[in-house]
Design a protein around this motif. Structure first.
Motif, short mmCIF file in Angstrom:
data_model
loop_
_atom_site.label_atom_id
_atom_site.label_comp_id
_atom_site.label_asym_id
_atom_site.label_seq_id
_atom_site.Cartn_x
_atom_site.Cartn_y
_atom_site.Cartn_z
N LYS A 79 43.60 39.31 39.10
CA LYS A 79 42.61 39.63 40.16
C LYS A 79 43.13 39.11 41.50
N PHE A 80 43.71 37.92 41.48
CA PHE A 80 44.26 37.34 42.71
C PHE A 80 45.32 38.28 43.30
N PHE A 81 46.25 38.74 42.46
CA PHE A 81 47.32 39.59 43.00
C PHE A 81 46.79 40.97 43.41
N ASP A 82 45.74 41.46 42.72
CA ASP A 82 45.14 42.74 43.17
C ASP A 82 44.61 42.56 44.60
N THR A 83 43.95 41.44 44.87
CA THR A 83 43.41 41.19 46.21
C THR A 83 44.55 41.07 47.22
N VAL A 84 45.59 40.35 46.85
CA VAL A 84 46.73 40.18 47.76
C VAL A 84 47.34 41.56 48.09
N GLU A 85 47.52 42.38 47.05
CA GLU A 85 48.11 43.71 47.29
C GLU A 85 47.25 44.53 48.22
N SER A 86 45.93 44.49 47.99
CA SER A 86 45.07 45.33 48.82
C SER A 86 45.08 44.80 50.27
N GLU A 87 45.18 43.50 50.45
CA GLU A 87 45.25 42.96 51.82
C GLU A 87 46.56 43.33 52.49
N ILE A 88 47.64 43.33 51.72
CA ILE A 88 48.93 43.71 52.32
C ILE A 88 48.87 45.18 52.75
N SER A 120 49.18 39.04 53.59
CA SER A 120 48.01 38.40 52.96
C SER A 120 48.13 36.88 53.08
N SER A 121 47.21 36.27 53.83
CA SER A 121 47.14 34.81 53.88
C SER A 121 46.34 34.43 52.64
N PHE A 122 47.05 33.97 51.63
CA PHE A 122 46.47 34.01 50.28
C PHE A 122 45.70 32.75 49.86
N PHE A 123 45.67 31.70 50.70
CA PHE A 123 45.17 30.41 50.22
C PHE A 123 43.73 30.49 49.68
N SER A 124 42.85 31.16 50.42
CA SER A 124 41.45 31.18 49.95
C SER A 124 41.32 31.99 48.65
N HIS A 125 42.12 33.05 48.54
CA HIS A 125 42.09 33.84 47.29
C HIS A 125 42.62 33.01 46.12
N LEU A 126 43.65 32.22 46.44
CA LEU A 126 44.23 31.35 45.39
C LEU A 126 43.17 30.35 44.91
N GLN A 127 42.40 29.82 45.84
CA GLN A 127 41.39 28.83 45.43
C GLN A 127 40.26 29.49 44.63
N THR A 128 39.94 30.76 44.95
CA THR A 128 38.92 31.46 44.14
C THR A 128 39.46 31.64 42.71
N PHE A 129 40.72 32.07 42.63
CA PHE A 129 41.36 32.21 41.31
C PHE A 129 41.30 30.90 40.55
N LEU A 130 41.67 29.78 41.22
CA LEU A 130 41.70 28.48 40.53
C LEU A 130 40.32 28.07 40.08
#
Ligand code: HEM
Length: 512
Positions: A194-203, A209-219
């Motif tokens: 799910k994290f990488f899907d979000t990153v891809e869609s942001e890119i 993709s500034s991924f830190f907040s998505h990474l924390q949601t994943f964690l």
């Protein structure tokens, strides 16, 4: 995010040790062969010290009040932690020296900033010898945040091994991990995808993709589900605010001890001079508490029935383990790991991809803890990232008795009650142990290089050691490295290449 900027994780990320420079892959040949270092956790340090010249510990604490404040300003403002420890090591020509560390004067009157700093691998290992040191209330040095932050209880990480409750709580954490291992890999993969899907869609929308907040949601999702057996989706308030709540809670506890890069005079007056009342974050803490009470019943009951804990002790320790140890630790470590790989220009990505594809193909079902045994390069990159950038930089311990501490070249008398302060980033770059210590060598821990794992200390113990009730090694020592290796493997199952740094991913090329 504003407050999170003041937290340990943000400050650490902005304040990383010099970035990992890559070198041509080669097998590591360590100077260890010519050294006779003891097994790091052996209690034989005093015997070894007797064969070395005895030296007075160099350095001083300076004038009362003036010394501590001058060191504090160097640490936070004029030098930063890395130059702070390096310059003193060079000035005193010793890897063991006296200095002050923050917090200190004027408003931390009951905190003693005097420490004996230790910055080489051999002396650092004394911190793991529970016969000669104690770990009561020294997680952050002589400063301990109010127990109000942890439900008015001293949680596991603040307990010494001589306190009977340490064994109860450590065994509880080890049990939670064992229990969670049934779902760990599946939860990690599902939430990582799910994290990488979000990153891809942001890119594709923003080009980056500034991924830190998505990474924390994943964690947060992955750790809640695997460690607590509790799904945040069942409680919308916690699902939306969980990561922010933990960031604020961590930030307020740690603020007096961590560098914050902002307008420094204001930071020193307003952020580094006071403790902050836990009441500021008690609302969020209570929500997490109720979430675990309602949705993590099974784990809480195990704490009560198997380990003799009260429900509140179980829950407060679960919040600390989830929020401080796990969420905090991974939030520091994973951006560095992703950045190290995504910014590599030496061909490392192709080598990692080949190894991953060879061992477990491109389906997520091919990934398991077992499959990691055959991914030597992936594991070595994880270890080398932990060596170059240990997520928890400082480890403290208090002398339980008088003893002699041995560095590579000298012995030092340590008096009972003195506080030892190990600075890991320097210890992990000890040229007596690691060949070309300032270089990122992806293959360092491959083949014979695995012998060096006894000197990899990120978990507050050697990577070859085992966390038990009798020591203070991270309960998740193996889970952390295996999870990181699984993340690297999943990246190269999904992508042929990935570009970016520790803050953003700018491009991914999907695997064929
Ligand atoms: C990258 C992630 C992590 C890092 C960098 C990390 C690092 C550490 C370190 C350095 C310590 C020792 C602190 C000290 O005494 O000075 C520690 C202790 C601990 N860690 Fe971890 N940790 C991580 C993840 C986890 C996870 C996922 C768990 C989940 C169970 C965990 C549970 C614990 C516990 C219970 C302790 C206290 C051990 C004791 O008091 O004996 N950690 N961790």
């Amino acid at each position: 995010m504003a407050m999170a900027t003041a937290t340990m994780m943000m400050s650490r990320m902005m304040n990383m040790p010099p970035s990992s420079s890559s070198s041509t892959p080669s097998s590591s040949s360590s100077p260890l062969a010519t050294q006779s270092l003891s097994t790091p956790s052996s209690p034989s340090s005093s015997r070894q010290a007797s064969s070395l010249p005895l030296r007075t510990i160099p350095g001083s604490y300076g004038w009362p009040l003036v010394g501590p404040i001058s060191d504090r300003l160097d640490y936070f403002w004029f030098q930063g932690p890395d130059i702070f420890f390096r310059s003193r090591m060079e000035k005193h020509k010793s890897t063991v020296f006296r200095t002050n560390v923050p917090p200190s004067f004027p408003f931390f009157l009951r905190v003693n900033p005097n420490v004996v700093a230790i910055v080489d691998c051999k002396s650092f290992a004394h911190l793991f010898d529970m016969e000669i040191v104690e770990k009561k209330d020294v997680l952050l040095g002589d400063f301990m945040p109010s127990v109000g932050y942890t439900g008015n209880t001293r949680v596991c990480a603040y307990l010494d091994t001589s306190e009977p409750k340490h064994a109860q709580l450590k065994n509880f954490s080890l049990d939670i991990l064992k229990r969670s291992s049934k779902v760990w890999v599946a939860e990690l993969q599902a939430n990582l995808d799910k994290f990488f899907d979000t990153v891809e869609s942001e890119i594709s929308t923003n080009g980056t993709s500034s991924f830190f907040s998505h990474l924390q949601t994943f964690l947060f999702y992955f750790l809640s589900k695997s460690l607590l057996g509790a799904d945040p989706a069942l409680d919308p308030a916690v699902a939306n605010s969980g990561p922010l709540t933990i960031n604020l809670w961590l930030g307020l506890q740690l603020l007096p001890t961590v560098p914050v890069l902002a307008f420094q005079p204001l930071v020193e007056v307003f952020l580094h001079s006071y403790t902050y009342p836990s009441a500021l974050v008690s609302g969020g803490y209570q929500k997490l508490y109720s979430f675990i009470e309602r949705h993590g019943k099974e784990v809480v009951q195990r704490g009560e029935q198997e380990f003799g804990l009260s429900a509140s002790d179980s829950i407060n320790n679960l919040i600390f383990t989830l929020g401080f140890n796990a969420f905090g630790g991974f939030s520091l470590f994973l951006p560095t790991l992703i950045g190290t790989i995504a910014s590599d220009k030496t061909g490392l990505q192709a080598r990692l991809r080949d190894e991953v594809k060879r061992v477990c193909g491109s389906s997520s079902s091919g990934l398991s803890f077992d499959s990691l045994k055959d991914m030597e390069l992936v594991n070595s990159v994880v270890y080398e990232t932990l060596r170059m950038n240990p997520p928890v930089q400082l480890q403290y311990a208090r002398a339980r008795k008088d003893f002699q501490l041995a560095s590579h070249d000298s012995a030092f008398d340590i008096k009972k009650g003195e506080l030892l302060c190990g600075y890991q980033p320097l210890a992990m770059r000890d040229s007596n142990v690691f060949d070309e210590p300032e270089s990122f060598k992806p293959d360092r821990f491959v083949g014979k290089g695995k012998e060096l794992l006894s000197y990899l200390f990120w978990s507050n113990g050697p990577q070859t050691g085992s966390p038990t009730e009798s020591n203070k090694q991270c309960a998740a020592k193996d889970f952390v490295t295996m999870s990181a290796s699984l993340i690297v493997a999943r990246i190269f199952q999904r992508y042929d290449s990935i570009s970016g740094d520790s803050g953003k991913i700018t491009a991914v090329e999907k695997a064929n």
